[in-house]
Design an enzyme around this catalytic site. Structure first.
Site, short mmCIF file in Angstrom:
data_model
loop_
_atom_site.label_atom_id
_atom_site.label_comp_id
_atom_site.label_asym_id
_atom_site.label_seq_id
_atom_site.Cartn_x
_atom_site.Cartn_y
_atom_site.Cartn_z
CG HIS A 101 -0.31 0.00 2.54
ND1 HIS A 101 0.20 1.15 3.11
CD2 HIS A 101 -0.10 -0.98 3.44
CE1 HIS A 101 0.70 0.86 4.30
NE2 HIS A 101 0.53 -0.43 4.52
CB CYS A 124 1.44 -3.60 5.37
SG CYS A 124 -0.14 -4.35 5.83
#
Length: 187
Positions: free
Chosen positions: A147, A163
């Site tokens: 992301h 992440c």
């Protein structure tokens, strides 16, 4: 000596200091950003279109041709939160909403508890402009995302909750290039 000869003789005295000032006014250390997207060679056994992440080096590679990839800088999980494995992109979202995992809330309730019911997408959302959701071989969401970020200075560091963060402009470019189903290898 006439006026023109005097001006020509004085020109080096005027131009030399101006050139020196121009060089001094350039930003120090004009080295290329090591985390900027760059086309690089990669092992030829990765299939074209796949994504390969080398966590210890803070790079994500999008394989664009046999033996060639676009390399992007990433931030990865801190210490024990580094995720490794094989996944596929199971979903893609523009300006994604975000909900911290129960483990994140437990680790740091002061920072995450207020978002237990989620945060809408937008420029202040920690997932940034785009998110690619990683799913395992059984089709289950791994809770790991590739992301964007509201903290571009985190690229090249181990700071996330697992992440893979990219600069917003980089994740927007990758988002346009990879379809759902793209294989992702994280080492």
């Amino acid at each position: 000596m006439n006026r023109r000869q005097m001006l020509m003789a004085a020109l080096p005295l005027v131009v030399a200091p101006a050139l020196a000032m121009a060089q001094e006014s350039q930003p120090a250390g004009q080295r290329r950003d090591p985390y900027a997207p760059t086309e690089v060679p990669i092992r030829s056994d990765f299939e074209v279109g796949s994504i390969v992440v080398v966590s210890k080096d803070f790079f994500l590679y999008h394989v664009v041709a046999p033996g060639r990839a676009i390399r992007y800088g990433v931030a990865v999980g801190k210490d024990e939160l580094v995720w490794r494995g094989r996944a596929t992109i199971g979903r893609k979202t523009e300006w994604p909403s975000w909900t911290p995992t129960p483990a994140m809330i437990k680790r740091n309730p002061g920072q995450y508890a207020r978002w237990a019911n989620g945060m809408p997408g937008g420029p202040t959302n920690p997932l940034g402009a785009r998110a690619l959701y990683l799913y395992d071989a059984r089709g289950n969401d791994t809770a790991i995302r590739i992301h964007g970020t509201t903290e571009p200075n985190s690229i090249g560091r181990a700071v996330s909750n697992g992440c893979l963060r990219m600069r917003n402009e980089a994740v927007m470019s990758l988002f346009e290039q990879v379809p759902v189903g793209t294989p992702v290898y994280v080492y």
